[in-house]
Motif scaffolding. Structure first.
Motif, PDB file in Angstrom:
ATOM      1  N   LEU A 193     114.166 -12.782 112.911  1.00 22.53           N
ATOM      2  CA  LEU A 193     114.567 -11.914 113.741  1.00 22.53           C
ATOM      3  C   LEU A 193     114.203 -12.308 115.398  1.00 22.53           C
ATOM      4  CD1 LEU A 193     115.949  -8.934 114.449  1.00 22.53           C
ATOM      5  CD2 LEU A 193     113.448  -8.092 114.414  1.00 22.53           C
ATOM      6  N   LEU A 194     114.857 -12.424 116.130  1.00 18.84           N
ATOM      7  CA  LEU A 194     114.613 -13.003 117.285  1.00 18.84           C
ATOM      8  C   LEU A 194     114.788 -11.676 118.459  1.00 18.84           C
ATOM      9  CD1 LEU A 194     116.665 -15.284 116.209  1.00 18.84           C
ATOM     10  CD2 LEU A 194     114.966 -16.497 118.036  1.00 18.84           C
ATOM     11  N   ALA A 195     113.788 -11.695 119.401  1.00 15.53           N
ATOM     12  CA  ALA A 195     113.382 -10.640 120.339  1.00 15.53           C
ATOM     13  C   ALA A 195     113.363 -11.235 121.858  1.00 15.53           C
ATOM     14  CB  ALA A 195     112.478  -9.655 120.098  1.00 15.53           C
ATOM     15  N   HIS A 196     114.008 -10.954 122.461  1.00 15.74           N
ATOM     16  CA  HIS A 196     114.125 -11.346 123.961  1.00 15.74           C
ATOM     17  C   HIS A 196     113.995 -10.141 124.926  1.00 15.74           C
ATOM     18  CE1 HIS A 196     115.881 -12.570 127.886  1.00 15.74           C
ATOM     19  NE2 HIS A 196     115.269 -13.982 127.766  1.00 15.74           N
ATOM     20  N   HIS A 197     113.042 -10.697 126.076  1.00 19.17           N
ATOM     21  CA  HIS A 197     112.806  -9.618 127.074  1.00 19.17           C
ATOM     22  C   HIS A 197     112.984 -10.193 128.259  1.00 19.17           C
ATOM     23  CE1 HIS A 197     111.340  -6.362 129.598  1.00 19.17           C
ATOM     24  NE2 HIS A 197     111.142  -5.696 128.615  1.00 19.17           N
ATOM     25  N   PRO A 198     113.954  -9.716 129.145  1.00 22.48           N
ATOM     26  CA  PRO A 198     114.204 -10.319 130.543  1.00 22.48           C
ATOM     27  C   PRO A 198     113.249 -10.292 131.748  1.00 22.48           C
ATOM     28  CG  PRO A 198     115.258  -8.243 130.588  1.00 22.48           C
ATOM     29  CD  PRO A 198     114.705  -8.281 129.414  1.00 22.48           C
ATOM     30  N   ASP A 199     112.179  -9.709 131.398  1.00 25.29           N
ATOM     31  CA  ASP A 199     111.052  -9.537 132.584  1.00 25.29           C
ATOM     32  C   ASP A 199     109.792 -10.088 132.052  1.00 25.29           C
ATOM     33  OD1 ASP A 199     113.281  -8.543 134.318  1.00 25.29           O
ATOM     34  OD2 ASP A 199     113.129  -6.909 133.435  1.00 25.29           O
ATOM     35  N   LEU A 200     109.486  -9.933 130.940  1.00 23.75           N
ATOM     36  CA  LEU A 200     108.011  -9.960 130.568  1.00 23.75           C
ATOM     37  C   LEU A 200     107.633 -11.330 130.629  1.00 23.75           C
ATOM     38  CD1 LEU A 200     107.819  -7.491 127.802  1.00 23.75           C
ATOM     39  CD2 LEU A 200     106.575  -7.386 129.976  1.00 23.75           C
ATOM     40  N   ASP A 201     106.265 -11.502 130.831  1.00 20.95           N
ATOM     41  CA  ASP A 201     105.702 -12.921 130.555  1.00 20.95           C
ATOM     42  C   ASP A 201     105.790 -13.218 129.187  1.00 20.95           C
ATOM     43  OD1 ASP A 201     103.482 -15.241 131.621  1.00 20.95           O
ATOM     44  OD2 ASP A 201     102.734 -14.208 129.800  1.00 20.95           O
ATOM     45  N   PHE A 219     104.691 -12.743 113.893  1.00 13.01           N
ATOM     46  CA  PHE A 219     105.136 -13.040 115.438  1.00 13.01           C
ATOM     47  C   PHE A 219     104.802 -14.328 116.015  1.00 13.01           C
ATOM     48  CE2 PHE A 219     105.664  -8.607 114.646  1.00 13.01           C
ATOM     49  CZ  PHE A 219     106.760  -7.993 115.242  1.00 13.01           C
ATOM     50  N   THR A 220     105.677 -15.014 116.532  1.00 17.82           N
ATOM     51  CA  THR A 220     105.318 -16.318 117.351  1.00 17.82           C
ATOM     52  C   THR A 220     106.093 -16.584 118.349  1.00 17.82           C
ATOM     53  OG1 THR A 220     104.533 -18.555 116.767  1.00 17.82           O
ATOM     54  CG2 THR A 220     106.360 -18.042 115.659  1.00 17.82           C
ATOM     55  N   ARG A 221     105.944 -17.761 118.868  1.00 16.40           N
ATOM     56  CA  ARG A 221     106.978 -17.965 120.238  1.00 16.40           C
ATOM     57  C   ARG A 221     106.927 -19.645 120.220  1.00 16.40           C
ATOM     58  NH1 ARG A 221     104.144 -18.856 125.411  1.00 16.40           N
ATOM     59  NH2 ARG A 221     106.240 -19.177 126.191  1.00 16.40           N
ATOM     60  N   SER A 222     108.254 -20.166 120.522  1.00 19.18           N
ATOM     61  CA  SER A 222     108.340 -21.672 120.931  1.00 19.18           C
ATOM     62  C   SER A 222     109.083 -21.808 122.100  1.00 19.18           C
ATOM     63  CB  SER A 222     108.774 -22.330 119.643  1.00 19.18           C
ATOM     64  OG  SER A 222     109.975 -21.958 119.457  1.00 19.18           O
ATOM     65  N   SER A 223     109.631 -20.901 122.713  1.00 13.09           N
ATOM     66  CA  SER A 223     110.300 -20.939 123.891  1.00 13.09           C
ATOM     67  C   SER A 223     109.872 -20.856 125.260  1.00 13.09           C
ATOM     68  CB  SER A 223     111.548 -20.035 123.875  1.00 13.09           C
ATOM     69  OG  SER A 223     112.374 -20.014 125.030  1.00 13.09           O
ATOM     70  N   PRO A 224     110.207 -21.531 126.435  1.00 11.85           N
ATOM     71  CA  PRO A 224     109.465 -21.301 127.601  1.00 11.85           C
ATOM     72  C   PRO A 224     109.830 -19.924 128.131  1.00 11.85           C
ATOM     73  CG  PRO A 224     111.358 -22.725 128.089  1.00 11.85           C
ATOM     74  CD  PRO A 224     111.221 -22.675 126.560  1.00 11.85           C
ATOM     75  N   THR A 225     110.941 -19.195 127.746  1.00 14.75           N
ATOM     76  CA  THR A 225     111.261 -17.711 128.048  1.00 14.75           C
ATOM     77  C   THR A 225     110.539 -16.791 127.165  1.00 14.75           C
ATOM     78  OG1 THR A 225     113.070 -17.889 126.596  1.00 14.75           O
ATOM     79  CG2 THR A 225     113.527 -18.612 128.538  1.00 14.75           C
ATOM     80  N   ALA A 226     110.551 -15.490 127.441  1.00 14.61           N
ATOM     81  CA  ALA A 226     109.811 -14.420 126.661  1.00 14.61           C
ATOM     82  C   ALA A 226     110.849 -14.271 125.566  1.00 14.61           C
ATOM     83  CB  ALA A 226     109.890 -13.068 127.450  1.00 14.61           C
ATOM     84  N   LEU A 227     110.975 -15.021 124.317  1.00 12.37           N
ATOM     85  CA  LEU A 227     111.819 -15.167 123.091  1.00 12.37           C
ATOM     86  C   LEU A 227     110.798 -14.997 122.099  1.00 12.37           C
ATOM     87  CD1 LEU A 227     114.584 -15.169 121.731  1.00 12.37           C
ATOM     88  CD2 LEU A 227     114.490 -17.446 122.071  1.00 12.37           C
ATOM     89  N   LEU A 228     110.684 -14.145 121.529  1.00 17.16           N
ATOM     90  CA  LEU A 228     109.807 -14.141 120.084  1.00 17.16           C
ATOM     91  C   LEU A 228     110.592 -14.465 118.865  1.00 17.16           C
ATOM     92  CD1 LEU A 228     107.852 -10.802 120.832  1.00 17.16           C
ATOM     93  CD2 LEU A 228     107.544 -13.187 121.608  1.00 17.16           C
ATOM     94  N   GLU A 229     109.909 -15.187 118.044  1.00 15.03           N
ATOM     95  CA  GLU A 229     110.568 -15.430 116.791  1.00 15.03           C
ATOM     96  C   GLU A 229     109.628 -14.577 115.330  1.00 15.03           C
ATOM     97  OE1 GLU A 229     111.022 -19.674 116.511  1.00 15.03           O
ATOM     98  OE2 GLU A 229     110.203 -19.621 118.567  1.00 15.03           O
ATOM     99  N   ILE A 230     110.563 -13.991 114.815  1.00 14.60           N
ATOM    100  CA  ILE A 230     109.703 -12.690 113.699  1.00 14.60           C
ATOM    101  C   ILE A 230     110.115 -13.062 112.558  1.00 14.60           C
ATOM    102  CG2 ILE A 230     109.547 -10.212 113.580  1.00 14.60           C
ATOM    103  CD1 ILE A 230     110.641 -10.223 116.413  1.00 14.60           C
ATOM    104  N   SER A 231     109.077 -13.387 111.366  1.00 18.01           N
ATOM    105  CA  SER A 231     109.474 -13.803 109.890  1.00 18.01           C
ATOM    106  C   SER A 231     108.933 -12.928 109.306  1.00 18.01           C
ATOM    107  CB  SER A 231     108.889 -15.267 109.967  1.00 18.01           C
ATOM    108  OG  SER A 231     109.439 -16.220 110.855  1.00 18.01           O
TER     109      SER A 231
END
Length: 311
Positions: A193-201, A219-231
């Protein structure tokens, strides 16, 4: 991440002769233009010829592995979706092992993050494709994606409306306008599941999500944006890599790993020898004692060359 101005000093080579190299792709093995350099191709081939197994361990889905599929030797396997899938690149990217995120847990995460971080939008990565909410940024447009609220995308038995065939928009192809296509794969396992927030760090969003819903999933992340990768709970690059190594009788101290982002930290901590790229996230740099050049400087290839020279 920005490349360091100079290649960091070399650390001592592994005390134990490596039997397996595990490397992340984006920001690590691949240049920023998503290509594999000739130097890296040669280093990977030389490692395999020397009897060292090479595993690509990435957050990418199987369908994005074509950039490296020609450079997997021997076993032909890659670990994708942050450990949720093992893929056979010798068989066209066929998924041979899945560690899914159960639907109930995914729905609970969606509900929790909608409350904890209003404005969050979601996407669902299944074994058969990628689907997303209307508000989710179109990072990688997929003409066959189903666009609907996450609750529907995760609902059992959800049947989206029939859409025009892929050639209909262009008005090309015999019978394009009369060849409707019903999106498929919505009943297949959820890899992420991926979760994106437009404003958060980005790091603040990850910390918030782990605090609010860490008991439901990984929960983890690999993008420079506020995009979470959820397994699924406990699913990680490290866990799947450890399982693949155990099947081959390879101990952690016989593994050399490379990475650059938070989704690599567990793998780098598990491996007997680990290298952070010069362009790595600060948390990755803090979690490792060895450094190599940036991805654009072929940092992975440089270490492999030194390992082979020492044999």
């Amino acid at each position: 991440m920005t490349d360091a101005p100079a290649t960091p000093p070399q650390a001592p080579e592994p005390a134990v002769a490596p039997r397996l190299i595990a490397t992340d792709l984006d920001g690590t093995l691949l240049h920023d233009d998503k290509t594999v350099s000739d130097r890296t191709i040669a280093a990977l081939a030389a490692a395999e010829q020397a009897g060292i197994v090479v595993f690509f361990v990435t957050g990418r889905p199987a369908r994005w592995m074509d950039v490296v599929s020609d450079h997997v030797h021997g076993h032909g396997l890659a670990i994708c979706a942050n450990g949720a899938a093992v893929v056979d690149l010798h068989r066209g990217g066929r998924i041979v092992e899945v560690s899914p995120l159960e639907t109930a847990a995914a729905l609970a995460v969606v509900d929790t993050l909608r409350s904890a971080a209003p404005g969050t939008s979601f996407a669902v990565e299944r074994t058969g494709g990628f689907h997303y909410e209307p508000q989710y940024p179109p990072f990688h447009a997929d003409p066959m994606a189903v666009i609907a609220p996450a609750e529907k995308l995760l609902a059992e038995g959800f049947a989206p409306p029939v859409v025009a065939g892929p050639d209909a928009a262009a008005g090309t192809g015999a019978g394009a306008a009369s060849d409707p296509v019903r999106p498929t794969g919505l009943d297949q396992p959820v890899l992420k599941l991926l979760a994106h927030h437009p404003d958060l760090d980005p790091d603040a969003f990850l910390a918030l999500a782990r605090k609010a819903a860490g008991g439901l999933a990984s929960f983890t992340r690999s993008s420079p944006t506020a995009l979470l990768e959820i397994s699924g709970p406990g699913v990680s690059k490290a866990g799947t890599l450890a399982r693949c190594c155990a099947e081959r009788g390879i101990a952690p101290e016989e593994v050399v790993a490379f990475g650059d982002m938070p989704n690599d930290i567990e793998m780098l901590s598990w491996a007997g020898t680990s290298y952070a790229m010069a362009n790595a996230h600060p948390e990755v740099l803090a979690a490792t004692s060895r450094r190599t050049g940036s991805n654009n400087e072929d940092g992975v290839a440089a270490v492999i060359e030194r390992i082979l020279e020492g044999r």
